[in-house]
Design an enzyme around this catalytic site. Structure first.
Site, PDB file in Angstrom:
ATOM      1  N   CYS A  91      43.582  -0.776 -42.939  1.00 51.72           N
ATOM      2  CA  CYS A  91      42.961  -1.373 -44.121  1.00 51.72           C
ATOM      3  C   CYS A  91      43.690  -1.003 -45.419  1.00 51.72           C
ATOM      4  CB  CYS A  91      41.483  -1.006 -44.172  1.00 51.72           C
ATOM      5  SG  CYS A  91      40.491  -2.134 -45.192  1.00 51.72           S
ATOM      6  N   HIS A 190      38.897  -1.435 -38.277  1.00 55.40           N
ATOM      7  CA  HIS A 190      38.254  -0.125 -38.336  1.00 55.40           C
ATOM      8  C   HIS A 190      37.454   0.093 -37.062  1.00 55.40           C
ATOM      9  CE1 HIS A 190      38.870   0.865 -42.618  1.00 55.40           C
ATOM     10  NE2 HIS A 190      38.622  -0.396 -42.908  1.00 55.40           N
TER      11      HIS A 190
END
Length: 239
Positions: A91, A190
């Protein structure tokens, strides 16, 4: 055998259980008798040579601080990339692997150009489970959870990790997710990523061993029934 892991700025970038990726690599090595040297790297620390570097995700405020630190070490990290060190960015960390990240408000954050990519903030937030079809893993799917508004665009020799089956991925437009150039990998997944994608975890370990020892090393098989069942339960699941 052993590998060394440099964890870049874990106190600033560690959203959504990103530390689980380090734990997964460490345990999957230990179960095979491979020693892991773990080096958490903080702001102001000198970065030493490692076989594998990991960086997690965070908010814009934390990204700003990390971006400045990373940029100070840009030349060293580029040299490490070109010596076949393995990088995994999640991310916010993934965004800083590119040329820059432009937040919706505020100044552009300089990246370190490990990959030929850039990111700009979008107006829509992408949230949900993701399934990606890859060409380099067996089984071929990656699963994870995305929560980002960044729109990442790849260029040149930087290729996506795979094609989106479920979810939005890099930008919600071109059906790609993540990026790969040499041994540098970036992704928005994630959740954490590696516990439920054991094939990808082992792929990274094999690359790290090859970087250290100069030749391919085949890992012994583990009993991955729990991990594979978890993985399979999430393939094609949107929410």
């Amino acid at each position: 055998m052993k590998i060394s892991i440099g964890h870049l700025y874990p106190k600033l970038l560690n959203l959504y259980g990103d530390m689980g990726n380090i734990i997964t690599i460490t345990k999957r090595c230990e179960w095979r008798g491979i020693t892991v040297e773990y080096d958490p790297i903080g702001t102001g620390d000198t970065i030493k040579e490692h076989d594998l570097y990991f960086i997690g995700g965070g908010q814009d405020k934390q990204q700003q601080e990390v971006a400045d630190e990373l940029y100070k070490n840009k030349d060293f990290l580029l040299a490490e990339r070109d010596c076949n060190a393995v990088f995994l960015g999640i991310c916010g960390g993934y965004q800083l692997f590119g040329h820059y990240y432009q937040p919706f408000y505020g100044e552009k954050l300089r990246g370190i150009s490990l990959i030929d990519a850039y990111t700009v903030a979008g107006k829509k937030r992408f949230i949900g489970n993701v399934t990606v079809e890859t060409e380099f893993l067996t089984p071929s799917t990656l699963v994870g959870f995305e929560n980002h508004s960044g729109l990442t665009y790849l260029h040149g020799e930087t290729k996506p990790l795979g094609k989106i089956m479920v979810g939005n991925g890099n930008n919600g437009e071109d059906k790609t997710e993540g990026a790969r150039y040499k041994n540098v990998f970036g992704t928005y997944l994630h959740g954490s990523l590696l516990p439920k994608n054991p094939a990808f975890a082992d792929y990274l370990i094999e690359l790290a061993l090859e970087k250290r020892y100069g030749h391919k090393i085949k890992l012994q098989n583990l009993n991955d029934d729990l991990e594979i069942n978890t993985h399979n339960s999430l393939v094609g699941k949107a929410y």
